[in-house]
Design a protein around this motif. Structure first.
Motif, mmCIF file in Angstrom:
data_model
loop_
_atom_site.group_PDB
_atom_site.id
_atom_site.type_symbol
_atom_site.label_atom_id
_atom_site.label_comp_id
_atom_site.label_asym_id
_atom_site.label_seq_id
_atom_site.Cartn_x
_atom_site.Cartn_y
_atom_site.Cartn_z
ATOM 1 N N VAL A 1 0.889 -1.326 -0.089
ATOM 2 C CA VAL A 1 0.008 0.065 -0.125
ATOM 3 C C VAL A 1 0.801 1.274 -0.042
ATOM 4 C CG1 VAL A 1 -1.739 1.244 1.520
ATOM 5 C CG2 VAL A 1 -1.942 -1.114 1.050
ATOM 6 N N PRO B 1 -6.510 7.188 8.521
ATOM 7 C CA PRO B 1 -7.890 6.176 8.622
ATOM 8 C C PRO B 1 -7.614 4.929 9.146
ATOM 9 C CG PRO B 1 -7.383 7.489 6.428
ATOM 10 C CD PRO B 1 -5.963 7.651 7.402
ATOM 11 N N PRO C 1 -19.005 -6.402 6.134
ATOM 12 C CA PRO C 1 -18.628 -6.169 4.443
ATOM 13 C C PRO C 1 -19.734 -6.476 3.400
ATOM 14 C CG PRO C 1 -17.223 -7.943 5.394
ATOM 15 C CD PRO C 1 -18.028 -7.220 6.452
ATOM 16 N N ARG C 2 -19.747 -6.095 2.293
ATOM 17 C CA ARG C 2 -20.777 -6.641 1.271
ATOM 18 C C ARG C 2 -19.783 -7.222 0.290
ATOM 19 N NH1 ARG C 2 -24.153 -2.249 -1.594
ATOM 20 N NH2 ARG C 2 -22.429 -1.194 -1.218
ATOM 21 N N ILE C 3 -19.674 -8.480 -0.011
ATOM 22 C CA ILE C 3 -18.868 -9.128 -0.917
ATOM 23 C C ILE C 3 -19.767 -10.049 -2.089
ATOM 24 C CG2 ILE C 3 -16.929 -10.829 -1.646
ATOM 25 C CD1 ILE C 3 -15.915 -9.716 1.114
ATOM 26 N N GLU C 4 -19.597 -9.628 -3.068
ATOM 27 C CA GLU C 4 -20.506 -10.478 -4.237
ATOM 28 C C GLU C 4 -19.632 -10.433 -5.412
ATOM 29 O OE1 GLU C 4 -23.792 -7.562 -5.558
ATOM 30 O OE2 GLU C 4 -23.390 -7.298 -3.401
ATOM 31 N N ASP C 5 -19.903 -11.298 -6.255
ATOM 32 C CA ASP C 5 -19.303 -11.221 -7.359
ATOM 33 C C ASP C 5 -19.954 -10.489 -8.575
ATOM 34 O OD1 ASP C 5 -16.639 -12.570 -8.156
ATOM 35 O OD2 ASP C 5 -17.623 -14.075 -6.913
ATOM 36 N N LEU D 1 -5.177 -1.657 -2.576
ATOM 37 C CA LEU D 1 -5.979 -0.696 -2.618
ATOM 38 C C LEU D 1 -5.867 -0.144 -1.377
ATOM 39 C CD1 LEU D 1 -9.117 -2.538 -4.525
ATOM 40 C CD2 LEU D 1 -7.196 -0.994 -5.482
ATOM 41 N N PRO E 1 -7.430 0.837 1.793
ATOM 42 C CA PRO E 1 -8.556 0.327 2.231
ATOM 43 C C PRO E 1 -9.729 1.151 2.608
ATOM 44 C CG PRO E 1 -6.671 0.070 3.727
ATOM 45 C CD PRO E 1 -6.455 0.560 2.687
ATOM 46 N N HIS E 2 -9.330 2.517 3.236
ATOM 47 C CA HIS E 2 -10.330 3.327 3.898
ATOM 48 C C HIS E 2 -10.855 4.281 2.780
ATOM 49 C CE1 HIS E 2 -9.206 1.689 7.569
ATOM 50 N NE2 HIS E 2 -7.952 1.612 7.075
ATOM 51 N N MET E 3 -10.618 4.112 1.371
ATOM 52 C CA MET E 3 -11.018 4.902 0.422
ATOM 53 C C MET E 3 -12.156 4.185 -0.433
ATOM 54 S SD MET E 3 -7.935 6.924 -0.934
ATOM 55 C CE MET E 3 -6.417 7.233 0.153
ATOM 56 N N ARG F 1 -18.436 1.764 -3.462
ATOM 57 C CA ARG F 1 -18.102 0.589 -2.472
ATOM 58 C C ARG F 1 -16.748 0.747 -1.842
ATOM 59 N NH1 ARG F 1 -20.261 -4.686 -4.099
ATOM 60 N NH2 ARG F 1 -22.443 -4.205 -4.965
ATOM 61 N N MET F 2 -16.407 0.088 -0.773
ATOM 62 C CA MET F 2 -15.081 0.268 -0.149
ATOM 63 C C MET F 2 -14.498 -1.008 -0.627
ATOM 64 S SD MET F 2 -15.195 2.928 1.648
ATOM 65 C CE MET F 2 -14.022 2.832 2.625
ATOM 66 N N SER G 1 -12.942 -3.495 0.788
ATOM 67 C CA SER G 1 -13.302 -4.667 1.408
ATOM 68 C C SER G 1 -14.914 -5.250 1.051
ATOM 69 C CB SER G 1 -13.370 -4.591 2.971
ATOM 70 O OG SER G 1 -14.701 -3.697 3.235
ATOM 71 N N GLN G 2 -15.568 -4.377 0.166
ATOM 72 C CA GLN G 2 -16.739 -4.980 -0.176
ATOM 73 C C GLN G 2 -16.681 -5.536 -1.510
ATOM 74 O OE1 GLN G 2 -18.742 -1.257 0.599
ATOM 75 N NE2 GLN G 2 -19.855 -1.786 2.093
ATOM 76 N N LEU G 3 -15.615 -5.758 -2.147
ATOM 77 C CA LEU G 3 -15.511 -6.048 -3.613
ATOM 78 C C LEU G 3 -14.949 -7.426 -3.574
ATOM 79 C CD1 LEU G 3 -13.487 -2.992 -5.154
ATOM 80 C CD2 LEU G 3 -16.143 -3.335 -5.117
ATOM 81 N N SER G 4 -15.198 -8.211 -4.837
ATOM 82 C CA SER G 4 -14.756 -9.530 -4.827
ATOM 83 C C SER G 4 -13.267 -9.403 -5.546
ATOM 84 C CB SER G 4 -15.620 -10.310 -5.857
ATOM 85 O OG SER G 4 -15.359 -9.700 -7.185
ATOM 86 N N GLN H 1 -13.246 -7.974 -8.876
ATOM 87 C CA GLN H 1 -13.494 -6.378 -8.927
ATOM 88 C C GLN H 1 -12.183 -5.627 -8.442
ATOM 89 O OE1 GLN H 1 -16.977 -6.723 -6.473
ATOM 90 N NE2 GLN H 1 -18.311 -7.018 -8.198
#
Lengths: 301, 364
Positions: free
Chosen positions: A189, A210, A297-301, B84, B86-88, B127-128, B130-133, B136
């Motif tokens: 990062v 953050p 968290p929201r994780i989906e494909d 990525l 993570p907080h953006m 989305r953040m 953490s909310q991605l596959s 994505q």
């Protein structure tokens, strides 16, 4: 068969029982006793009569209470802000800005020393530095530079010394927590940020801070509660004096209960301390958007 | 244009890169390929400016950039972990490089949205990470790398965290995008198939040295040494140690369980004087026959794998039961052989490779 199942089901409770009993004896019962005591006029005669909100009415009429609340708020606010700011500064410096990991770790260990000292030793150290006689360390210095009279440090700036001493020993806890969090940011990062053109200032603001939101909230909340309830250092350093210039609410409660043996009144004051720190904690949760932090968290494909 | 000249990199006592030189033309897609620890990632980090070479020079468009900071190199980079922020949110991640360039807020979000649309992630911008596959996240990382219209795109194992099916889609997508934008791209990968699929040219590395640099066809058809020959292609090239016998005009390879006569038309490097060689033959360059032919090698089938389009057959070389030399052959599915069957192999003598056993260098 049923007995075996019952046995299996009861295991966790059996394992928990000793701690539940200890908590009950040393935490729940004393807390309830304090609440009860706050509603009585228990004093040196050890005779308790129920007086309802009598003690609380007495608190609002106490001429000392306003200056004490003022001292308490100043003490908690400045200690809190300085402790968090200072531990952030230490963590960012030793974990991010200093690129030599060993040097950073050594520096953090040095900063840990004050917090590992027994409280009494730590107070003696500060009392030596700011001893009001010409032999005190600070007085030796100012008199070497030409001051005629020694300064009575604790009388003139007692609260300031108490806050500084508290910040110095209190910053190391936050520092350790913050630097662990900084350390857990993946190396990639930082690399990505460097490729993207981020300078140190932007990396600290956009990436490190953050990531520290949750630990900062933890330190802020626990420090707030801790600062409201703590009185040991002040008791040993100034006994709350001169007059009530360094007396916090928690110390006042202690003095009422154990110096003047007004147990009921002291208990009522400590109930007030608990209520104030509870309200402030809730306010801080709101401020830090606690619900957002624990959102799944929201994780989906 | 990128030019690496005599780049070496040492970490303490270990040498990660040794005298690496490389020319990359504008608009080219180059893969740095090799097993882990070969120095391919180190090369990429040096190109990015995240590592300084111990010696040698890096030139971008003719300018020496050894001491130029990553941010001033005009590069976009995708990391294996995607890295990525993570907080953006997705859109803030993509706009971050533009923000660092002090592009105005409205302008940079507009640009970020355009890039997001190009990568088909415009519905995810709030989305953040953490909310991605995984797939994505990979797209967001690509979008962020492309947001500032960089001169060079550096990809560090960008597909190794994706599942096999998605990988094929993503690599097509990356190639399509690269051709569309005409951006000079360097990808680091350990997967030879991936490198062959996307790259114009491949630099194959081992032990910190470039073994061969050329088009995928060159590397596959004309490997310069045993390492390249074995690394390229799946299933890998069959490798057989043997003695090199010269008998008048005849040149014969003799190894455990086989004797093979090299046809006289095949030219060998005149420099080679030794007696120990390695025979290399790709699995699809070997024919299986049930009857003995001239110059064929007897073998016994030990395994038949149905791959769908073709069969993978593993055979043990030789007449007797004691050999341990086996090779793999790809053959059409209509060939009917079974376990333990005796067969005869013929090698396509134009397609075989012969290497000096001592140096590993090709002598055909």
């Amino acid at each position: 068969m049923n007995l075996a199942r019952l046995k299996k089901k009861s295991y966790p409770y059996l394992f928990l029982a000793p701690f539940a009993i200890l908590t009950l004896m040393f935490f729940v019962i004393p807390a309830l006793a304090t609440l009860w005591m706050a509603a009585t006029n228990l004093d040196r005669k050890m005779k308790a009569d129920f007086i309802g909100f009598g003690n609380f009415q007495r608190i609002f009429a106490d001429i000392n209470i306003l200056p004490i609340i003022k001292v308490t708020l100043i003490y908690v606010f400045f200690s809190l802000v300085l402790t968090v700011a200072f531990s952030l500064l230490l963590a960012i410096c030793t974990q991010y800005l200093v690129k030599n990991k060993k040097l950073g770790a050594l520096y953090r260990v040095i900063w840990l020393i004050p917090s590992t000292m027994p409280g009494l030793v730590y107070v003696v150290f500060w009392k030596y530095i700011f001893n009001p006689t010409p032999g005190g360390f600070a007085n030796k210095i100012v008199m070497y530079f030409g001051l005629e009279q020694p300064i009575s440090w604790f009388n003139d700036a007692g609260l300031l010394i108490i806050i500084i001493a508290g910040v110095i020993s209190g910053a190391s806890g936050g520092m350790i927590l913050f630097s662990a969090s900084i350390n857990s940011i993946p190396e990639d990062v930082y690399k990505a940020a460097r490729v993207d053109g981020a300078k140190d200032r932007s990396i600290i603001r956009d990436i490190i801070l953050p990531a520290l939101k949750w630990p900062i909230m933890y330190v802020t909340v626990t420090s707030t509660i801790g600062l409201f309830a703590s009185y040991n250092f002040i008791l040993l350093a100034t006994r709350g004096g001169p007059v009530v210039d360094t007396t916090t609410l928690a110390l006042y409660g202690y003095q009422q209960a154990f110096n003047r043996l007004e147990y009921g009144y002291g208990a009522a004051i400590s109930v007030i301390v608990v209520i104030i720190s509870l309200l402030l904690t809730l306010l801080l949760f709101r401020l830090f958007d606690f619900n957002k932090l624990i959102r799944p968290p929201r994780i989906e494909d | 244009m990128i030019k690496l000249e005599g780049i070496s990199k040492k970490f303490g006592d270990t040498t990660a890169l040794e005298n690496v030189s490389l020319d990359i033309k504008r608009g080219e897609f180059v893969a740095l390929l090799g097993p882990s620890g070969c120095g391919k990632s180190t090369t990429l980090m040096i190109l990015a400016g995240l590592l300084r070479p111990s010696s040698g020079q890096v030139y971008f468009d003719g300018k020496m950039v050894n001491n130029v900071e990553p941010k001033d190199r005009d590069i976009g980079m995708v990391f294996q972990s995607y890295a990525l922020y993570p907080h953006m949110s997705v859109i803030d991640n993509i706009a971050f490089p533009l923000k660092q360039r002090k592009v105005k807020k409205k302008e940079r979000y507009q640009k970020a949205r355009e890039i997001a649309a190009m990568l088909q992630i415009d519905q995810l911008t709030d989305r953040m990470p953490s909310q991605l596959s995984g797939g994505q996240q990979q797209r967001v990382a690509m979008a962020r790398a492309l947001a500032k219209d960089p001169l060079f795109l550096l990809l560090d194992e960008p597909m190794s965290n994706l599942d096999a099916r998605l990988k094929v889609d993503v690599r097509d997508e990356i190639r399509r995008l690269q051709l569309k934008l005409g951006i000079t791209t360097i990808i680091v990968t350990h997967d030879q198939e991936e490198a062959m699929a996307v790259a114009d040219k491949i630099a194959i590395l081992q032990n910190g040295k470039i073994q061969q640099y050329g088009t995928p066809e060159e590397l596959f058809m004309k490997p310069v040494n045993l390492f390249v020959a074995h690394f390229m292609g799946n299933p890998p090239m069959n490798i057989l140690k043997c003695d090199f016998l010269r008998n008048g005009n005849e040149r014969v390879l003799s190894g455990e369980g086989f004797v093979y006569n090299i046809l006289s038309t095949k030219k060998l490097s005149s420099e080679f004087k030794g007696a120990k060689v390695v025979l290399g033959a790709r699995p699809h360059h070997i024919q299986i026959s049930k009857v003995q032919q001239e110059n064929s090698i007897p073998a016994k089938v030990v395994l038949v794998e149905q791959l769908g389009r073709e069969k993978l057959i593993k055979v043990l070389l030789g007449d007797n039961e004691n050999t341990t030399n086996f090779i793999r052959i790809l053959s059409p599915t209509d060939l009917n052989v079974t376990y333990d069957e005796r067969v005869f192999l013929t090698l396509d003598s134009e397609a075989i490779h012969i290497f000096d056993e001592e140096t590993g260098k090709v002598i055909t």
